[in-house]
Design a protein around this motif. Structure first.
Motif, PDB file in Angstrom:
ATOM      1  N   GLU A  73       0.824  -1.285   0.046  1.00  0.00           N
ATOM      2  CA  GLU A  73      -0.036   0.032   0.014  1.00  0.00           C
ATOM      3  C   GLU A  73       0.755   1.197   0.243  1.00  0.00           C
ATOM      4  N   ASN A  74       1.932   1.221   0.785  1.00  0.00           N
ATOM      5  CA  ASN A  74       2.906   2.467   0.837  1.00  0.00           C
ATOM      6  C   ASN A  74       3.505   2.513  -0.566  1.00  0.00           C
ATOM      7  N   ALA A  75       3.970   1.519  -1.131  1.00  0.00           N
ATOM      8  CA  ALA A  75       4.579   1.622  -2.486  1.00  0.00           C
ATOM      9  C   ALA A  75       3.568   2.432  -3.376  1.00  0.00           C
ATOM     10  N   GLU A  76       2.393   1.784  -3.166  1.00  0.00           N
ATOM     11  CA  GLU A  76       1.262   2.343  -4.241  1.00  0.00           C
ATOM     12  C   GLU A  76       1.191   3.897  -4.029  1.00  0.00           C
ATOM     13  N   VAL A  77       1.283   4.345  -2.908  1.00  0.00           N
ATOM     14  CA  VAL A  77       0.997   5.870  -2.679  1.00  0.00           C
ATOM     15  C   VAL A  77       2.498   6.652  -3.245  1.00  0.00           C
ATOM     16  N   LEU A  78       3.679   6.099  -3.071  1.00  0.00           N
ATOM     17  CA  LEU A  78       4.712   6.535  -3.815  1.00  0.00           C
ATOM     18  C   LEU A  78       4.458   6.648  -5.311  1.00  0.00           C
ATOM     19  N   LEU A  79       4.155   5.321  -5.818  1.00  0.00           N
ATOM     20  CA  LEU A  79       4.123   5.245  -7.254  1.00  0.00           C
ATOM     21  C   LEU A  79       2.945   6.336  -7.758  1.00  0.00           C
ATOM     22  N   ALA A  80       1.731   6.425  -7.230  1.00  0.00           N
ATOM     23  CA  ALA A  80       0.848   7.471  -7.714  1.00  0.00           C
ATOM     24  C   ALA A  80       1.424   8.902  -7.814  1.00  0.00           C
ATOM     25  N   GLU A  81       2.153   9.044  -6.637  1.00  0.00           N
ATOM     26  CA  GLU A  81       2.660  10.544  -6.628  1.00  0.00           C
ATOM     27  C   GLU A  81       3.724  10.920  -7.682  1.00  0.00           C
ATOM     28  N   LEU A  82       4.158   9.751  -8.259  1.00  0.00           N
ATOM     29  CA  LEU A  82       5.224   9.850  -9.412  1.00  0.00           C
ATOM     30  C   LEU A  82       4.633   9.435 -10.772  1.00  0.00           C
ATOM     31  N   GLY A  83       3.174   9.363 -10.829  1.00  0.00           N
ATOM     32  CA  GLY A  83       2.437   9.200 -11.820  1.00  0.00           C
ATOM     33  C   GLY A  83       2.620   7.608 -12.448  1.00  0.00           C
ATOM     34  N   ALA A  84       2.675   6.850 -11.531  1.00  0.00           N
ATOM     35  CA  ALA A  84       2.571   5.126 -11.708  1.00  0.00           C
ATOM     36  C   ALA A  84       1.384   4.565 -10.778  1.00  0.00           C
ATOM     37  N   THR A  85       1.405   3.331 -11.503  1.00  0.00           N
ATOM     38  CA  THR A  85       0.756   2.440 -10.480  1.00  0.00           C
ATOM     39  C   THR A  85       1.463   1.030 -10.389  1.00  0.00           C
ATOM     40  N   MET A  86       0.800   0.046  -9.773  1.00  0.00           N
ATOM     41  CA  MET A  86       1.595  -1.345  -9.848  1.00  0.00           C
ATOM     42  C   MET A  86       1.748  -1.890 -11.032  1.00  0.00           C
ATOM     43  N   ALA A  87       0.778  -1.626 -11.984  1.00  0.00           N
ATOM     44  CA  ALA A  87       1.149  -2.129 -13.121  1.00  0.00           C
ATOM     45  C   ALA A  87       2.376  -1.876 -13.674  1.00  0.00           C
ATOM     46  N   ASP A  88       2.776  -0.703 -13.590  1.00  0.00           N
ATOM     47  CA  ASP A  88       3.903  -0.170 -14.211  1.00  0.00           C
ATOM     48  C   ASP A  88       5.107  -0.869 -13.292  1.00  0.00           C
ATOM     49  N   VAL A  89       5.148  -1.453 -12.631  1.00  0.00           N
ATOM     50  CA  VAL A  89       6.275  -2.114 -11.575  1.00  0.00           C
ATOM     51  C   VAL A  89       6.959  -3.427 -12.578  1.00  0.00           C
ATOM     52  N   VAL A  90       8.230  -3.219 -12.788  1.00  0.00           N
ATOM     53  CA  VAL A  90       8.889  -4.316 -13.698  1.00  0.00           C
ATOM     54  C   VAL A  90       9.575  -5.171 -12.751  1.00  0.00           C
ATOM     55  N   GLU A  91      10.256  -4.755 -11.472  1.00  0.00           N
ATOM     56  CA  GLU A  91      10.911  -5.273 -10.706  1.00  0.00           C
ATOM     57  C   GLU A  91      10.595  -5.193  -9.225  1.00  0.00           C
ATOM     58  N   GLU A  92      10.634  -6.102  -8.385  1.00  0.00           N
ATOM     59  CA  GLU A  92      10.658  -5.898  -6.864  1.00  0.00           C
ATOM     60  C   GLU A  92      11.699  -6.880  -6.307  1.00  0.00           C
ATOM     61  N   THR A  93      12.152  -6.478  -5.086  1.00  0.00           N
ATOM     62  CA  THR A  93      12.874  -7.135  -4.303  1.00  0.00           C
ATOM     63  C   THR A  93      12.266  -7.173  -2.879  1.00  0.00           C
ATOM     64  N   LEU A  94      12.065  -8.027  -2.226  1.00  0.00           N
ATOM     65  CA  LEU A  94      11.515  -8.602  -0.943  1.00  0.00           C
ATOM     66  C   LEU A  94      12.622  -9.072  -0.091  1.00  0.00           C
TER      67      LEU A  94
END
Length: 148
Positions: A73-94
């Motif tokens: 959820e926190n990542a979604e907030v940041l992405l939205a602020e910069l003009g993106a959504t989770m659909a734009d994520v190409v890589e994640e590291t947990l």
């Protein structure tokens, strides 16, 4: 948010940003880099903190799923602020303290977050010995690509 021509940043204003000295996300041209996210409220309170044992380490990993949900959820907030959504994520590291519990939680959480049974994102799951806060079980960093 700060901006200089083709560079924009986003932060939450939580205490550790200033203490450590970083921003939560940077958009440079069409790429967004999101710093490792954890499960916190906008005021910086941890969500679903793990109970600690006498050794100061998590006594169990039962809050992994709840922490993972809030982290996304926190990542979604940041992405939205910069003009993106989770659909734009190409890589994640947990980064996780317990791989089996993270694996179990991710099989439930990630399909909901990415709205696909098999999320179309490169993913790394890495077991670590410690994270920024003792009650923290997971941290996730992201890279997203957006159209010009």
């Amino acid at each position: 948010m700060m901006s200089s021509s083709n560079r924009k940043t986003a932060s939450f204003g939580v205490p550790w940003e200033k203490a450590y000295g970083y921003v939560q996300a940077v958009r440079l041209n069409n790429t967004i880099y999101v710093s490792g996210q954890l499960s916190h409220t906008p005021r910086g309170e941890l969500v679903a903190p793990a109970a600690l044992g006498a050794d100061g380490k998590p006594a169990d990993f039962s809050t992994m799923e709840a922490q993972m949900k809030r982290t996304y959820e926190n990542a979604e907030v940041l992405l939205a602020e910069l003009g993106a959504t989770m659909a734009d994520v190409v890589e994640e590291t947990l980064f996780v303290l317990d791989v089996p519990s993270a694996f179990a939680a991710s099989s439930k959480v990630r399909p909901l977050v990415y709205k696909q049974a098999v999320p179309q994102v490169a993913s790394n799951l890495i077991g670590v010995s410690a994270l920024a806060f003792p009650e923290q079980l997971i941290e996730i960093a992201f890279r997203a690509e957006v159209e010009g």
